[in-house]
Design an enzyme around this catalytic site. Sequence first.
Site: not given
Length: 235
Positions: A146, A142
């Site tokens: 991002k 993640y």
Amino acid sequence: LQMPSVIVYGGRGALGHAIALHFKSHGYRVISIDVHSNEDSDISILVDVNSSWTEQEKSIMDSLSSKGIEEVEGVFCVAGGWAGGNASSSDMISNADLMWKQSVFSSTIAAKIAVKHLKKGGILTLTGAEAARSGTAGMIGYGMAKAAVHQLTKSLADKDAGLPEGATVVAILPVTLDTPMNRKWMPDADHSTWTPLSFIAEKFHSWSEKKDSRPTSGTLLSLKTNGGITHEEQH
């Protein structure tokens, strides 16, 4: 007079749906792009999650052209998702793969959409994450994905990036969004620290209509909510 249009990439997720409904209520035509159909949008373009990066781009661009989409006021990429896992997790690579597809595929394709369909002086938003401004040991895939979105935002703001003249690109960096799914999984959390979807929908609407209300192009905009009040920090 033609209705102003916006494209919501991830238009069937909780945030995307809220954005679509907000713009509809203000007289906009809304084009949703998502793996699921959004019945509340004017046009719903479906993405095959199993297609490759290039196949997804071609399919989406072809669909927009075939539906006669020309210039839009804004392209709002709020596609994404969350998966955890540190380096020792058995699903670390599969989760990283999923995160890359959900955040990076969608963000880069949104940039390609903006090149072709965003009007001069329009707004493109991507969705980063406040957590990815530093290490994310418990959710490595993640954080990587991002952070890539943050870098893409900075690159797209450069004058030679290829976006339409005068376009602004901004990444929002939420901490936690107040979605039904988050409430389901975190019922005991302090919901007054979660950012309401309406705050973001109103922000995007304002940025579409009032250029002087936007942050500088390339801004990473942290959204931190405390006691129900959301504060913005620009990076």
